[in-house]
Scaffold this motif. Structure first.
Motif, PDB file in Angstrom:
ATOM      1  N   LYS A   1       0.840  -1.204   0.000  1.00 47.52           N
ATOM      2  CA  LYS A   1       0.000   0.000   0.000  1.00 47.52           C
ATOM      3  C   LYS A   1       0.874   1.252   0.000  1.00 47.52           C
ATOM      4  O   LYS A   1       0.604   2.211  -0.716  1.00 47.52           O
ATOM      5  CB  LYS A   1      -0.925   0.014   1.208  1.00 47.52           C
ATOM      6  CG  LYS A   1      -2.053  -0.976   1.116  1.00 47.52           C
ATOM      7  CD  LYS A   1      -2.916  -0.895   2.353  1.00 47.52           C
ATOM      8  CE  LYS A   1      -3.971  -1.995   2.352  1.00 47.52           C
ATOM      9  NZ  LYS A   1      -4.777  -1.986   3.570  1.00 47.52           N
ATOM     10  N   ARG A   2       1.914   1.235   0.825  1.00 42.24           N
ATOM     11  CA  ARG A   2       2.813   2.392   0.886  1.00 42.24           C
ATOM     12  C   ARG A   2       3.561   2.576  -0.430  1.00 42.24           C
ATOM     13  O   ARG A   2       3.763   3.699  -0.881  1.00 42.24           O
ATOM     14  CB  ARG A   2       3.794   2.251   2.044  1.00 42.24           C
ATOM     15  CG  ARG A   2       3.123   2.448   3.377  1.00 42.24           C
ATOM     16  CD  ARG A   2       4.124   2.355   4.500  1.00 42.24           C
ATOM     17  NE  ARG A   2       3.425   2.414   5.771  1.00 42.24           N
ATOM     18  CZ  ARG A   2       3.681   3.292   6.706  1.00 42.24           C
ATOM     19  NH1 ARG A   2       4.634   4.169   6.549  1.00 42.24           N
ATOM     20  NH2 ARG A   2       3.004   3.280   7.832  1.00 42.24           N
ATOM     21  N   MET A   3       3.966   1.475  -1.021  1.00 41.81           N
ATOM     22  CA  MET A   3       4.681   1.555  -2.292  1.00 41.81           C
ATOM     23  C   MET A   3       3.772   2.123  -3.386  1.00 41.81           C
ATOM     24  O   MET A   3       4.208   2.938  -4.199  1.00 41.81           O
ATOM     25  CB  MET A   3       5.228   0.188  -2.703  1.00 41.81           C
ATOM     26  CG  MET A   3       6.391  -0.278  -1.865  1.00 41.81           C
ATOM     27  SD  MET A   3       7.785   0.878  -1.893  1.00 41.81           S
ATOM     28  CE  MET A   3       8.203   0.868  -3.630  1.00 41.81           C
ATOM     29  N   LYS A   4       2.531   1.703  -3.402  1.00 40.75           N
ATOM     30  CA  LYS A   4       1.581   2.215  -4.388  1.00 40.75           C
ATOM     31  C   LYS A   4       1.392   3.730  -4.201  1.00 40.75           C
ATOM     32  O   LYS A   4       1.379   4.486  -5.174  1.00 40.75           O
ATOM     33  CB  LYS A   4       0.245   1.490  -4.269  1.00 40.75           C
ATOM     34  CG  LYS A   4      -0.749   1.871  -5.324  1.00 40.75           C
ATOM     35  CD  LYS A   4      -2.002   1.038  -5.230  1.00 40.75           C
ATOM     36  CE  LYS A   4      -2.977   1.414  -6.329  1.00 40.75           C
ATOM     37  NZ  LYS A   4      -4.208   0.635  -6.272  1.00 40.75           N
ATOM     38  N   LYS A   5       1.302   4.148  -2.946  1.00 39.05           N
ATOM     39  CA  LYS A   5       1.141   5.567  -2.642  1.00 39.05           C
ATOM     40  C   LYS A   5       2.388   6.352  -3.065  1.00 39.05           C
ATOM     41  O   LYS A   5       2.283   7.414  -3.686  1.00 39.05           O
ATOM     42  CB  LYS A   5       0.881   5.743  -1.143  1.00 39.05           C
ATOM     43  CG  LYS A   5       0.515   7.127  -0.729  1.00 39.05           C
ATOM     44  CD  LYS A   5       0.161   7.141   0.755  1.00 39.05           C
ATOM     45  CE  LYS A   5      -0.284   8.509   1.194  1.00 39.05           C
ATOM     46  NZ  LYS A   5      -0.665   8.545   2.609  1.00 39.05           N
ATOM     47  N   LEU A   6       3.575   5.821  -2.763  1.00 40.35           N
ATOM     48  CA  LEU A   6       4.819   6.484  -3.147  1.00 40.35           C
ATOM     49  C   LEU A   6       4.980   6.551  -4.665  1.00 40.35           C
ATOM     50  O   LEU A   6       5.438   7.558  -5.209  1.00 40.35           O
ATOM     51  CB  LEU A   6       6.018   5.786  -2.509  1.00 40.35           C
ATOM     52  CG  LEU A   6       6.209   6.040  -1.019  1.00 40.35           C
ATOM     53  CD1 LEU A   6       7.268   5.108  -0.446  1.00 40.35           C
ATOM     54  CD2 LEU A   6       6.564   7.495  -0.758  1.00 40.35           C
ATOM     55  N   ALA A   7       4.599   5.484  -5.355  1.00 45.78           N
ATOM     56  CA  ALA A   7       4.677   5.482  -6.819  1.00 45.78           C
ATOM     57  C   ALA A   7       3.748   6.549  -7.396  1.00 45.78           C
ATOM     58  O   ALA A   7       4.120   7.274  -8.326  1.00 45.78           O
ATOM     59  CB  ALA A   7       4.341   4.104  -7.380  1.00 45.78           C
TER      60      ALA A   7
END
Length: 192
Positions: free
Chosen positions: A98-104
């Motif tokens: 979830k965090r990676m998707k947000k950062l991307a």
């Protein structure tokens, strides 16, 4: 480090490693943090590496297949490094995607904002976008005009890099101190 994964998949692992190291080193220039208003924090460093990656990505968008392939591998390595860092900070495995998707999403939002300002040659718009992203929710944030000047200088520099240098992973970015020198030279030419 992450490069063991790439060298098995890619015979050009050394090129990837050399280029990725050059880009991350460029993002760590002390002047960004001591004089250009970027906070020397995890998030400040992430913003700088994102800016450098965006500049590199913009340079390689018109490259041949080898340059575009290297750019994709650099972006993959960047996000893999972020994933690794998040896990090292103790974020639990279930929340990492979830965090990676947000950062991307944030990265690609920055890409669009910076690209629009760079394409227009709009220093003020670039400085405003950098300020919004580097100092979110800070009313009295420092001006990002010197950093915007450096980014515009870096983009002009990258435009002069040959395709051979891109394919060989020899792309460099200008030193942050060069901005002050270029501005002084430009001011002197205007008064002459």
């Amino acid at each position: 480090m992450i490069f063991g994964l790439f060298s098995r998949r890619n015979n050009n692992g050394k090129i990837l490693e050399r280029q990725y190291e050059a880009l991350t080193t460029a993002a760590r220039q002390p002047r960004f943090y001591s004089a250009m208003g970027v906070p020397d924090t995890v998030m400040g460093r992430l913003e700088m590496i994102s800016l450098v990656m965006i500049l590199f990505f913009r340079r390689t968008r018109f490259s041949g297949a080898s340059g575009q392939e290297l750019a994709q591998e650099i972006i993959d390595a960047f996000f893999q490094d972020i994933d690794h860092s998040i896990r090292e900070l103790g974020v639990g495995d279930p929340s990492v995607p979830k965090r990676m998707k947000k950062l991307a999403g944030r990265y690609y939002g920055r890409l669009e904002a910076y690209a629009a300002a760079l394409d227009a040659g709009d220093r003020e718009a670039l400085a405003a976008a950098l300020r919004r992203n580097i100092h979110p929710e800070v009313d009295n944030a420092p001006s990002m005009t010197e950093l915007a000047d450096w980014a515009m200088l870096a983009e002009r520099h990258l435009a002069t890099v040959s395709e051979d240098d891109v394919a060989a992973g020899r792309v460099t970015l200008p030193e942050a101190v060069a901005v002050a020198h270029e501005q002084a030279d430009a001011s002197k030419k205007e008064t002459d």
